[in-house]
Design a protein around this motif. Sequence first.
Motif, PDB file in Angstrom:
ATOM      1  N   THR A   1      37.538  42.014  42.748  1.00 11.97           N
ATOM      2  CA  THR A   1      36.793  43.230  42.417  1.00 11.97           C
ATOM      3  C   THR A   1      35.992  43.052  41.139  1.00 11.97           C
ATOM      4  OG1 THR A   1      38.616  44.479  43.410  1.00 11.97           O
ATOM      5  CG2 THR A   1      37.003  45.724  42.130  1.00 11.97           C
ATOM      6  N   GLU A   2      36.579  42.413  40.125  1.00 21.87           N
ATOM      7  CA  GLU A   2      35.887  42.264  38.847  1.00 21.87           C
ATOM      8  C   GLU A   2      34.651  41.367  38.975  1.00 21.87           C
ATOM      9  OE1 GLU A   2      39.400  39.300  38.868  1.00 21.87           O
ATOM     10  OE2 GLU A   2      38.982  41.369  39.530  1.00 21.87           O
TER      11      GLU A   2
ATOM     12  N   PRO B   1      22.371  43.895  44.234  1.00 24.35           N
ATOM     13  CA  PRO B   1      22.935  44.901  45.148  1.00 24.35           C
ATOM     14  C   PRO B   1      24.120  44.333  45.927  1.00 24.35           C
ATOM     15  CG  PRO B   1      20.533  44.831  45.329  1.00 24.35           C
ATOM     16  CD  PRO B   1      20.952  43.631  44.525  1.00 24.35           C
ATOM     17  N   VAL B   2      25.253  44.992  45.835  1.00 20.77           N
ATOM     18  CA  VAL B   2      26.472  44.599  46.532  1.00 20.77           C
ATOM     19  C   VAL B   2      26.850  45.749  47.462  1.00 20.77           C
ATOM     20  CG1 VAL B   2      28.903  44.006  46.271  1.00 20.77           C
ATOM     21  CG2 VAL B   2      27.246  43.160  44.609  1.00 20.77           C
TER      22      VAL B   2
ATOM     23  N   VAL C   1      37.299  48.260  46.892  1.00 19.73           N
ATOM     24  CA  VAL C   1      38.661  48.152  46.382  1.00 19.73           C
ATOM     25  C   VAL C   1      39.644  48.939  47.250  1.00 19.73           C
ATOM     26  CG1 VAL C   1      38.513  50.120  44.783  1.00 19.73           C
ATOM     27  CG2 VAL C   1      40.053  48.214  44.275  1.00 19.73           C
ATOM     28  N   HIS C   2      39.157  49.964  47.958  1.00 21.54           N
ATOM     29  CA  HIS C   2      40.041  50.749  48.825  1.00 21.54           C
ATOM     30  C   HIS C   2      40.426  49.993  50.093  1.00 21.54           C
ATOM     31  CE1 HIS C   2      37.997  53.778  46.303  1.00 21.54           C
ATOM     32  NE2 HIS C   2      39.176  54.374  46.326  1.00 21.54           N
TER      33      HIS C   2
ATOM     34  N   ARG D   1      47.742  43.627  48.344  1.00 20.24           N
ATOM     35  CA  ARG D   1      46.516  42.836  48.508  1.00 20.24           C
ATOM     36  C   ARG D   1      46.792  41.600  49.367  1.00 20.24           C
ATOM     37  NH1 ARG D   1      41.845  43.128  44.873  1.00 20.24           N
ATOM     38  NH2 ARG D   1      41.982  45.019  43.601  1.00 20.24           N
ATOM     39  N   GLY D   2      45.792  41.233  50.148  1.00 18.61           N
ATOM     40  CA  GLY D   2      45.816  39.939  50.821  1.00 18.61           C
ATOM     41  C   GLY D   2      46.346  39.912  52.245  1.00 18.61           C
ATOM     42  N   GLY D   3      47.067  40.928  52.698  1.00 25.11           N
ATOM     43  CA  GLY D   3      47.629  40.879  54.042  1.00 25.11           C
ATOM     44  C   GLY D   3      46.618  41.267  55.118  1.00 25.11           C
ATOM     45  N   TYR D   4      46.760  40.672  56.296  1.00 26.24           N
ATOM     46  CA  TYR D   4      45.943  41.044  57.460  1.00 26.24           C
ATOM     47  C   TYR D   4      46.591  40.465  58.700  1.00 26.24           C
ATOM     48  CZ  TYR D   4      44.172  36.242  57.424  1.00 26.24           C
ATOM     49  OH  TYR D   4      44.080  34.874  57.454  1.00 26.24           O
TER      50      TYR D   4
END
Length: 375
Positions: free
Chosen positions: A70-71, A82-83, A91-92, A140-143
């Motif tokens: 995110t940072e 532009p992002v 972040v959500h 964070r990181g799971g899928y």
Amino acid sequence: MVGGGQLARMTHEAGIPLGIRFKLLSDTPQDSAAQAVGDVIVGDYRDLETLRAFARGCDVITFDHEHVPTEHLKALQAEGIPVRPGPDALVHAQDKGVMRARLTELGVPCPRHRIVTDPADVTRFAEEGAGYPVVLKTVRGGYDGKGVWVVDSEAAISGAADPFKAGVPVLAEEKVPFTRELAANVVRSPHGQAVAYPVVESIQVGGVCDTVIAPAPGLDPALSVRTQELALRIAKELDVIGHLAVELFETASGEVLVNELAMRPHNSGHWTQDGAVTSQFANHVRAVLDLPLGDPRPRAKWTVMANVLGGDYPDMYQGYLHCMARDPGLKIHMYGKDVKPGRKVGHVNVYGDDLADVRERARHAADYLRGTITE
């Protein structure tokens, strides 16, 4: 586009008719999209200087996964790049704890949940109303079922893979007794235009999406509209630019609870490649470039997407011969990925007026391509 997976590959394909020059940041030259895109930079998306170098000359940056720090995205944005979606929205989808807190603040229906720090904290969460079993997720990181544990007691946490050993925050959630899983896919542009695809049923096997049926069979029309409106509201409140997939649980009481968010093209929207007037990939391209969005309506009464998972591939060419000869209406999409057991290596789409027929055709093709059936 940051990320060289199949989502980038199919997004690139959707941009070709518009003459979009597509640049890719890929982990390796062998990644799915890197095989198809002409302008490929190989590098580590976790390195800020690599991202800066990649972004030079780009009009807009978007993603095929949520894992860019995110940072780093905030740094790019601060430098005028532009992002889309922006880091404050993304972040959500990156952090399940942040997502749950924000959705709760917005009054969005979610499972009971809490950030927990140790097995005793999980037990307190269960005893205070959630009950066992409890679903534990790394924030964070799971899928695709990774980073997720279902435990039925405090002792079971250390008996399996202890999520607390990873050293990252853990989210505890009640295990919802849902009747089925749904997904609402919407797309939103910078100037505020938004479109919603039909709500679909998503069938999971072993934590991985196996089949998607569009639209969800037997879904109450009023609930379908409310679910689309909910997804559109989430996209607006979080300021999502591009595609948003809202994964949901449908309960026996006829309501929905939000399970996960994804801010990029999503497996539950792959059916749109062949079954919708404008695919999720084409609308994601339009959205991040702030072009008018395309029609999300379905082309046929039913479309079924079946994932092709890694299995036994004695001869892919022979598999194509069989499937294409048996069903000329079948649409096969393969990703050019090395075959590994359980890995998503492609999908098939079938559409028509008879749901039972469409489901059988999609299932047969996926199973034949995987090698689990031979005729």
